[in-house]
Design an enzyme around this catalytic site. Structure first.
Site, PDB file in Angstrom:
ATOM      1  CG  HIS A  43      30.295  28.837   5.372  1.00 13.25           C
ATOM      2  ND1 HIS A  43      30.129  28.950   3.890  1.00 13.25           N
ATOM      3  CD2 HIS A  43      31.014  29.552   5.748  1.00 13.25           C
ATOM      4  CE1 HIS A  43      30.141  30.324   3.687  1.00 13.25           C
ATOM      5  NE2 HIS A  43      30.403  31.043   5.148  1.00 13.25           N
ATOM      6  CG  LEU A  54      -1.647  -1.322   1.729  1.00 17.49           C
ATOM      7  CD1 LEU A  54      -2.521  -1.057   2.464  1.00 17.49           C
ATOM      8  CD2 LEU A  54      -2.352  -1.270  -0.225  1.00 17.49           C
ATOM      9  N   GLY A  94      -9.667   4.842   2.865  1.00 20.79           N
ATOM     10  CA  GLY A  94      -9.356   3.570   3.542  1.00 20.79           C
ATOM     11  C   GLY A  94      -8.782   2.179   2.878  1.00 20.79           C
ATOM     12  CB  THR A  95      -6.659  -0.253   4.634  1.00 20.95           C
ATOM     13  OG1 THR A  95      -7.425  -0.882   5.420  1.00 20.95           O
ATOM     14  CG2 THR A  95      -4.921   0.155   5.441  1.00 20.95           C
ATOM     15  N   GLY A 106      -4.907  -0.924  16.761  1.00 21.63           N
ATOM     16  CA  GLY A 106      -5.939  -1.904  16.520  1.00 21.63           C
ATOM     17  C   GLY A 106      -5.336  -3.197  17.833  1.00 21.63           C
ATOM     18  CB  ALA A 114      -3.003   5.188  -2.697  1.00 16.43           C
ATOM     19  N   GLY A 115      -0.892   6.356   0.002  1.00 25.14           N
ATOM     20  CA  GLY A 115      -1.766   7.681   1.114  1.00 25.14           C
ATOM     21  C   GLY A 115      -0.851   8.278   1.419  1.00 25.14           C
ATOM     22  CG  ASN A 140      -3.588  -5.387  13.253  1.00 25.08           C
ATOM     23  OD1 ASN A 140      -2.375  -6.125  12.377  1.00 25.08           O
ATOM     24  ND2 ASN A 140      -4.527  -4.474  12.440  1.00 25.08           N
ATOM     25  CD  GLN A 179      -6.827   4.439  -1.980  1.00 30.69           C
ATOM     26  OE1 GLN A 179      -6.021   3.638  -1.510  1.00 30.69           O
ATOM     27  NE2 GLN A 179      -7.771   4.204  -0.792  1.00 30.69           N
TER      28      GLN A 179
END
Length: 393
Positions: free
Chosen positions: A308, A6, A83-84, A135, A8-9, A160, A78
């Site tokens: 510098h 994944l 969402g995932t 999660g 695409a975020g 998770n 996507q």
């Protein structure tokens, strides 16, 4: 095993670094963040990579091409940030059997991903001190029985990690309804899988979710520490390179420079005379560290110049940033409390006693600028000569 990555975020929590570069393409040691994910999948035995891309998709395609690490690569787009599960659904036409799902902005231990693949259907987990922010998996033995999002009373300390292996049947379960957050969540697909199959919880030895700027710093600390000393660039005989330092071909290290590893000086980069580079530091491609500059535990993006007599510590500078001569970064609070940084409009603790600044692409400081610890310079921001910057710009 097909591995869906994944990528695409929008990376809103890591802005301004992701304003013009997808978060999975931000630099971690010698390659983009998502390349470490892809490498872990390849080493674990994936036979195909499917990247789910969104905005700035060309950056991902240009880097990975049609084959990466000897295995074929395909792409899915996507169309919206929904969402995932929606992201994996974008890749559904490419899926034809058991498949893994990995986040392109996470770092994984490759051996643990191999265990995850072998145990499928499965979900990766890590033990955490405060599970209420994650999660959390409920288990009986090694089998997952439920997953609860950010519970007030966590059933276990197994968080998770967002790494999964799904059975082929899950391809048809991706049309899940919107959650309370208004997104289609892959955890709902996991819940259906738990109902239909025995799903194993596989503990990962090491895992990092790179969501905020200081976590990009942590990612570089992890991966730079894995490098072995290799000197292929042009290093002056009076330079002192200590420990695991990598100087790529096409890089230049001048006289009286001291580099303490782990450090990586990429192709086209130069470190000027009398500079001091301390680990863990990434000096990106075509970046320049000037005379008498000290850089410590920082990331300098491609084309960034630190002129510098400047000091940069525990900081992340994007691409084509220019710090004028005498620019100094503060990286420690007087009260010894963790430095705070602005994330999505709120001041958040980095959890780090030492943290400097974040500078977006193209930011520029005037000579003798002083930057307070925890300041963010947005892309293209400027400061005046001699300015003391205590607020985000």
């Amino acid at each position: 095993m097909q591995a869906v990555v994944l990528a695409a975020g929008e990376g809103t929590r890591i802005r301004p670094l992701s304003d013009s570069l997808p978060k999975p393409m931000l630099p971690v040691a010698d390659r983009p963040l998502a390349a470490h994910t892809a490498d872990a999948a390849a080493q674990a035995g994936a036979d195909e990579l499917v990247f789910v891309v969104g905005y700035e998709a060309d950056a991902v395609r240009d880097y990975f091409g049609e084959e990466y690490a000897g295995i074929p690569v395909r792409y899915a787009v996507q169309e919206s940030q929904a969402g995932t599960a929606d992201a994996v659904r974008a890749a559904r036409e490419h899926l034809d059997g058991e498949f893994a799902v990995l986040n392109g902005d996470n770092l994984y231990d490759a051996d643990a991903i191999a265990d995850l693949f072998a145990a499928g259907p499965s979900v990766g987990a890590v033990r955490v001190e405060d599970p209420s922010n994650y999660g959390v998996l409920s288990t009986e033995g090694d089998a997952v029985t439920d997953i609860v999002e950010k519970p007030a009373d966590p059933p276990t300390d197994l968080a998770n990690t967002g790494a999964y292996v799904f059975p082929a049947a899950a391809r048809e379960w991706l049309d899940v309804p919107e959650s309370e957050r208004g997104e289609h969540e892959i955890t709902d697909v996991l819940a259906r899988t738990v109902e239909e199959f025995e799903v194993s919880a596989v503990e990962l030895d090491r895992w990092l979710d790179v969501g905020r700027p200081w976590e990009l710093l942590a990612a570089n600390e992890w991966k730079l520490a894995e490098l072995d000393r290799e000197i292929r660039g042009d290093v002056h005989g009076d330079a002192d390179l200590r420990g695991d330092v990598v100087v790529e071909e096409g890089a230049t290290v001048d006289a009286a420079v001291v580099v303490e590893g782990p450090a990586l000086i990429r192709s086209g980069a130069s470190v000027g005379p009398n500079a001091y580079v301390r680990g863990a530091t990434l000096v990106g491609e075509d970046a320049k560290v000037g005379h008498g500059v000290e850089v410590k535990n920082s990331v300098l993006g491609r084309g960034t110049h630190v002129a510098h007599l400047s000091y940069v510590g525990d900081s992340v500078l994007g691409r084509n940033v220019n710090f004028g001569a005498g620019t100094n970064v503060a990286n420690l609070r007087h009260d010894d409390q963790p430095v705070k940084l602005t994330v999505k409009g709120e001041r958040v603790s980095t959890g780090r006693r030492k943290f400097g600044v974040v500078a977006g692409d193209g930011a520029k400081t005037g000579i003798n600028t002083s930057l307070n610890a925890g300041v963010t310079l947005s892309a293209g921001a400027t400061t005046a000569p001699g300015e003391v910057v205590t607020r985000d710009r």
